[in-house]
Design a protein around this motif. Structure first.
Motif, PDB file in Angstrom:
ATOM      1  N   GLN A  37       0.838  -1.203   0.000  1.00  0.00           N
ATOM      2  CA  GLN A  37       0.000   0.000   0.000  1.00  0.00           C
ATOM      3  C   GLN A  37       0.874   1.254   0.000  1.00  0.00           C
ATOM      4  O   GLN A  37       0.669   2.180  -0.788  1.00  0.00           O
ATOM      5  N   ASP A  41       1.204   4.060  -2.795  1.00  0.00           N
ATOM      6  CA  ASP A  41       1.050   5.491  -2.508  1.00  0.00           C
ATOM      7  C   ASP A  41       2.228   6.289  -3.049  1.00  0.00           C
ATOM      8  O   ASP A  41       2.063   7.350  -3.642  1.00  0.00           O
ATOM      9  N   ILE A  44       1.947   6.498  -6.820  1.00  0.00           N
ATOM     10  CA  ILE A  44       0.882   7.421  -7.250  1.00  0.00           C
ATOM     11  C   ILE A  44       1.321   8.864  -7.021  1.00  0.00           C
ATOM     12  O   ILE A  44       1.144   9.721  -7.871  1.00  0.00           O
ATOM     13  N   SER A  45       1.940   9.107  -5.878  1.00  0.00           N
ATOM     14  CA  SER A  45       2.394  10.468  -5.572  1.00  0.00           C
ATOM     15  C   SER A  45       3.491  10.924  -6.521  1.00  0.00           C
ATOM     16  O   SER A  45       3.859  12.086  -6.536  1.00  0.00           O
ATOM     17  N   ASP A  47       3.229  10.491  -9.740  1.00  0.00           N
ATOM     18  CA  ASP A  47       2.569  10.639 -11.045  1.00  0.00           C
ATOM     19  C   ASP A  47       2.723   9.425 -11.953  1.00  0.00           C
ATOM     20  O   ASP A  47       2.557   9.529 -13.166  1.00  0.00           O
ATOM     21  N   LEU A  50      -2.483   5.530 -11.807  1.00  0.00           N
ATOM     22  CA  LEU A  50      -3.116   4.422 -11.101  1.00  0.00           C
ATOM     23  C   LEU A  50      -2.977   3.069 -11.819  1.00  0.00           C
ATOM     24  O   LEU A  50      -2.563   2.095 -11.199  1.00  0.00           O
ATOM     25  N   PRO A  51      -3.286   2.997 -13.107  1.00  0.00           N
ATOM     26  CA  PRO A  51      -3.251   1.688 -13.754  1.00  0.00           C
ATOM     27  C   PRO A  51      -1.872   1.027 -13.690  1.00  0.00           C
ATOM     28  O   PRO A  51      -1.759  -0.143 -13.343  1.00  0.00           O
ATOM     29  N   THR A 230       6.013  18.515 -14.248  1.00  0.00           N
ATOM     30  CA  THR A 230       4.950  18.773 -13.262  1.00  0.00           C
ATOM     31  C   THR A 230       3.577  18.351 -13.787  1.00  0.00           C
ATOM     32  O   THR A 230       2.626  18.272 -13.032  1.00  0.00           O
ATOM     33  N   THR A 231       3.494  18.085 -15.089  1.00  0.00           N
ATOM     34  CA  THR A 231       2.214  17.656 -15.651  1.00  0.00           C
ATOM     35  C   THR A 231       1.836  16.273 -15.134  1.00  0.00           C
ATOM     36  O   THR A 231       2.689  15.413 -14.962  1.00  0.00           O
ATOM     37  N   GLY A 232       0.574  16.109 -14.905  1.00  0.00           N
ATOM     38  CA  GLY A 232       0.108  14.814 -14.429  1.00  0.00           C
ATOM     39  C   GLY A 232      -0.267  13.901 -15.571  1.00  0.00           C
ATOM     40  O   GLY A 232       0.418  13.852 -16.601  1.00  0.00           O
ATOM     41  N   GLN A 233      -1.360  13.188 -15.403  1.00  0.00           N
ATOM     42  CA  GLN A 233      -1.748  12.158 -16.363  1.00  0.00           C
ATOM     43  C   GLN A 233      -2.130  12.731 -17.728  1.00  0.00           C
ATOM     44  O   GLN A 233      -2.230  12.010 -18.708  1.00  0.00           O
ATOM     45  N   ASN A 234      -2.339  14.036 -17.807  1.00  0.00           N
ATOM     46  CA  ASN A 234      -2.673  14.638 -19.091  1.00  0.00           C
ATOM     47  C   ASN A 234      -1.558  14.475 -20.126  1.00  0.00           C
ATOM     48  O   ASN A 234      -1.796  14.554 -21.333  1.00  0.00           O
ATOM     49  N   ASN A 237      -2.493  12.175 -22.812  1.00  0.00           N
ATOM     50  CA  ASN A 237      -3.345  12.742 -23.865  1.00  0.00           C
ATOM     51  C   ASN A 237      -2.512  13.552 -24.846  1.00  0.00           C
ATOM     52  O   ASN A 237      -2.768  13.559 -26.045  1.00  0.00           O
ATOM     53  N   THR A 259      10.216  19.444  -7.529  1.00  0.00           N
ATOM     54  CA  THR A 259       9.857  18.294  -6.704  1.00  0.00           C
ATOM     55  C   THR A 259       9.019  17.291  -7.480  1.00  0.00           C
ATOM     56  O   THR A 259       8.730  16.210  -6.997  1.00  0.00           O
ATOM     57  N   ALA A 260       8.627  17.656  -8.691  1.00  0.00           N
ATOM     58  CA  ALA A 260       7.834  16.728  -9.496  1.00  0.00           C
ATOM     59  C   ALA A 260       8.722  15.580  -9.936  1.00  0.00           C
ATOM     60  O   ALA A 260       9.882  15.781 -10.290  1.00  0.00           O
TER      61      ALA A 260
END
Lengths: 305, 453
Positions: A37, A41, A44-45, A47, A50-51, A230-234, A237, A259-260
């Motif tokens: 777990q 975490d 995920i933190s 970036d 999830l999958p 710093t961009t996330g899951q986008n 896309n 920090t990303a």
């Protein structure tokens, strides 16, 4: 080489932040659900998304470890290996001297650092004895041409530019034409930042490519997308949509000095197997470094000393 | 029969025949999916966890509307809570100060500070007819100052002339001098992009804050930002006194989880959304739009809203039916009490009655005891199902038990029983009377009103 000396320094900066949180996780000796777990975490933190996080956790769950293997160090190795398996195949260095003209088209959404990356890239290529010309095809953003011009002047790089508002495809055309005529090794085209879901802007991008192909049907030899760490899951896309317009050859990720953690790189690689050419770890001219999976993963998981 | 009752009374007197309430298991199950949706929308993990924890008690015990699944109901509740956390209150820029109002714009590299500065200046000039001066303090990125100048020139916004080689603090002083002479209402300072862990650059920001003493410090943040949003926002807030947030690239297809992350950790209101590359593409913040994106379940939310609307109609019909049958049980009354409390207590409900003018004075004079509702609720809850369905069986020992159970006394229980009987009579009378029955009544029967004191 200068840039390699910079790697350890730059990544030291990054690893300081990458390592936050991983310390505690690996103190435990068994991959209990709690550890998994925590590990999830952490991913995920960072970036990773999830999958893929779930997939990696499942991989680790499915493996059998002896007690010995489950000590702290080895467990770190387990995750390192999972990450390397994904990232190592996409390492690719583009900083070498080219034989014959290479055309590089740089794209990406607004503010990811295209112009700055091009500035740095030109400097490295020039230091490697390549003859470089840049086309300032971002004719839209205020002072974008000046920004690129400024980089070029500082590093004595040739630049082809036009007035603000001019047709970017025409600028690209002129640059490539000049590069062909004058035996340049590299022709690099800077483009305006564009959101990948804007049809008119993507059409404009497509036109730039079409026009370049009039001179050389293999152009652009490389289409590079610049991603912001710093961009996330986008980011997924972004790749998907730009790829539809022009088959992307590879990517460069910038702003890894913050920090990303840029974990989305793993999801991108998992899905698109796109070569990763370089990472940006600072604002200085030599803060653009070739992507080395081992160093990246090490920094990603490094302990915070 | 009740056609002439207002909407509000409809809901006030509503109840369900079969009420299902969400239990913990359903909540957990639904929230697992919500957690997934939030994380996939880039809401920071810590913020996601906290949000789930906070929303859970709001889900457990909630009624599930008919023809809606528990999952859909949960989505609706979560959506409302998201809007709530994102900031349902409208929040304007702090412009009520002695001019010049000073605004400092900060953020990471490439978040869109310079463009946002120009958009904000344009907004202030066009919409609020303020005179604005823009000043770029970005001496680091090549041509950054020119960029702001070009944007100013193109859009008739004044910018401070560029003097090469000046440091940010010097430039800021020059700008403040300039506005004190030329009298602009607002001066906006655009700063260089900086990573929040770059101590030297963050120190510069602190210094600028001390020097300028801005009325607003706005963090410009990219709505495409991932998990790092919390770190960014927190660190900027630690360094300077952040007062608001502008989210950029809302016109992208990002899910915008950063909005929730940043709002949650800083508490700073998101005041504007940047929605395009043009100068006028700056909009005031709409939390519902962002909530919709983050959750990505707008269809479900509208479905639940629609069903809730339709249900109002059903509920009315149900009441009609029950009253026609003369079945006004304590369960029915309990539902009514709960609804009444939602719409402002007894006087609230009574005053919504149509043809009420006659009664209004009566109500005002009667000093209704609003805490009575709570007591009555407790009494009903202390009854067995059998007692609720058939109050006639409630004799002495039952009354005693009910009084003890509800923390009231026997006289209170008696009062409620009496009231229930009277209300049943009123209802019967109304149902027989048909349209206009209420008006036919000579006000509220004084006995009933006295009983409510």
């Amino acid at each position: 080489m200068q840039i390699f000396k910079k790697i350890s320094e730059g990544l030291k900066k990054t690893s300081k932040n990458f390592g936050n949180g991983i310390n505690d996780i690996f103190k435990k000796s068994k991959p209990s659900n709690e550890i998994l777990q925590d590990l999830g975490d952490f991913m995920i933190s960072s970036d990773i998304g999830l999958p893929l996080t779930e997939k990696i956790i499942q991989n680790i769950k499915n493996k059998k470890f002896s007690d010995e293997e489950l000590n702290q160090k080895n467990f770190l190795e387990i995750l390192t290996n999972e990450m390397l398996e994904i990232l190592e195949p996409v390492e690719e260095n583009i900083f070498n001297k080219s034989n014959g003209l290479k055309t590089i088209l740089v794209c990406g959404v607004n503010g990811t650092g295209k112009t700055t990356t091009i500035g740095k890239l030109c400097k490295i290529l020039k230091d490697n004895n390549s003859k470089v010309i840049v086309g300032a095809a971002d004719t839209f953003r205020a002072a974008a041409i000046e920004q690129l011009d400024n980089w070029c002047q500082k590093n004595s790089i040739d630049i082809e530019k036009s007035d603000p508002g001019a047709d970017p495809a025409a600028v690209a055309f002129k640059t490539l034409e000049k590069a062909k005529l004058n035996n340049y090794d590299y022709c690099i085209i800077d483009t305006a930042g564009r959101l990948h879901n804007k049809k008119n802007l993507m059409d404009e991008f497509s036109k730039i490519i079409r026009v370049m192909k009039k001179i050389d049907e293999n152009a652009p030899e490389k289409t590079i997308i610049v991603l912001d760490a710093t961009t996330g899951q986008n980011a997924l896309n972004q790749i998907e949509e730009f790829n539809k317009i022009s088959k992307l050859s590879g990517l460069i990720m910038t702003k890894l000095d913050g920090t990303a953690k840029g974990g989305v790189l793993l999801s991108i690689t998992e899905k698109y197997k796109l070569p990763i050419y370089a990472i940006g770890v600072g604002e200085q001219v030599d803060d653009l470094q070739p992507f080395v999976a081992k160093d990246f993963v090490k920094a990603f998981l490094a302990k915070n000393n | 029969m009740f056609e002439n009752l207002t909407d509000k009374i409809e809901s006030a007197f509503s109840f369900f025949n079969k009420i299902t309430r969400l239990d913990e298991k359903q909540a957990d199950e639904g929230l697992r999916k919500i957690r997934q949706a939030l994380l996939e929308s880039d809401v920071a993990l810590s913020v996601t966890k906290k949000f789930i924890e906070d929303v859970k008690p709001k889900i457990i015990g909630q009624e599930v509307l008919k023809s809606i699944t528990p999952g859909q109901m949960i989505i609706k509740i979560v959506n409302d809570e998201l809007i709530n956390v994102l900031g349902s209150e409208k929040s304007d820029l702090n412009l009520e100060n002695v001019p010049p109002v000073k605004i400092l714009v900060v953020g990471l590299q490439g978040s869109g500070k310079t463009t946002s500065t120009a958009k904000l200046a344009h907004f202030l000039q066009k919409k609020l007819t303020k005179k604005v001066l823009m000043t770029s303090l970005d001496i680091y990125r090549p041509a950054a100052q020119q960029q702001l100048q070009v944007l100013g020139n193109d859009n008739d916004i004044k910018t401070l002339p560029i003097i090469e080689g000046q440091l940010p603090v010097e430039i800021s002083k020059r700008a403040l001098n300039a506005v004190s002479l030329s009298g602009e209402d607002v001066v906006i300072f655009d700063t260089a992009g900086r990573t929040q862990i770059d101590q030297q650059m963050m120190m510069e920001l602190k210094q600028l804050e001390n020097e300028i003493r801005p009325h607003e410090i706005i963090l410009v943040a990219d709505s495409l930002t991932g998990q790092d949003a919390v770190n960014i926002a927190q660190e900027f807030q630690k360094t300077v006194n952040l007062s608001s947030i502008i989210l950029t690239r809302i016109d992208g297809d990002g899910k915008g989880g950063a909005a929730l992350s940043m709002k949650a950790v800083t508490g700073c209101p998101i005041k504007f959304l940047a929605t395009g590359e043009k100068i006028d593409q700056l909009e005031t913040f709409h939390p519902d739009r962002i909530a919709n994106r983050i959750l990505g379940m707008g269809d479900v939310v509208s479905l639940v809203e629609k069903v809730a609307e339709d249900l109002e109609q059903e509920k009315i019909e149900k009441i009609e039916d029950d009253i026609k049958k003369g079945s006004f049980t304590f369960d029915t009354y309990l539902q009514q009490i709960r609804q009444m409390k939602k719409v402002g207590g007894m006087s609230g409900v009574l005053s919504m009655m149509p043809g009420v003018s006659k009664m209004k004075k009566q109500i005002d004079e009667s000093n209704l005891d609003e805490s009575l509702l709570n007591k009555q609720e407790a009494i009903i809850l202390s009854m067995t199902q059998k007692e609720r369905d058939n109050p006639k069986i409630i004799g002495g020992s039952r009354k005693k038990r009910i009084a003890n159970g509800s923390g009231t006394d026997i006289s209170m229980v008696n009062k409620l029983l009496k009231q229930h009987k009277m209300m049943t009579n009123v209802m019967k009378k109304m149902s027989k009377g048909g349209r206009g029955a209420l008006q036919g009544l000579d006000g509220i029967p004084p006995d009933l009103l006295n009983n409510l004191k």
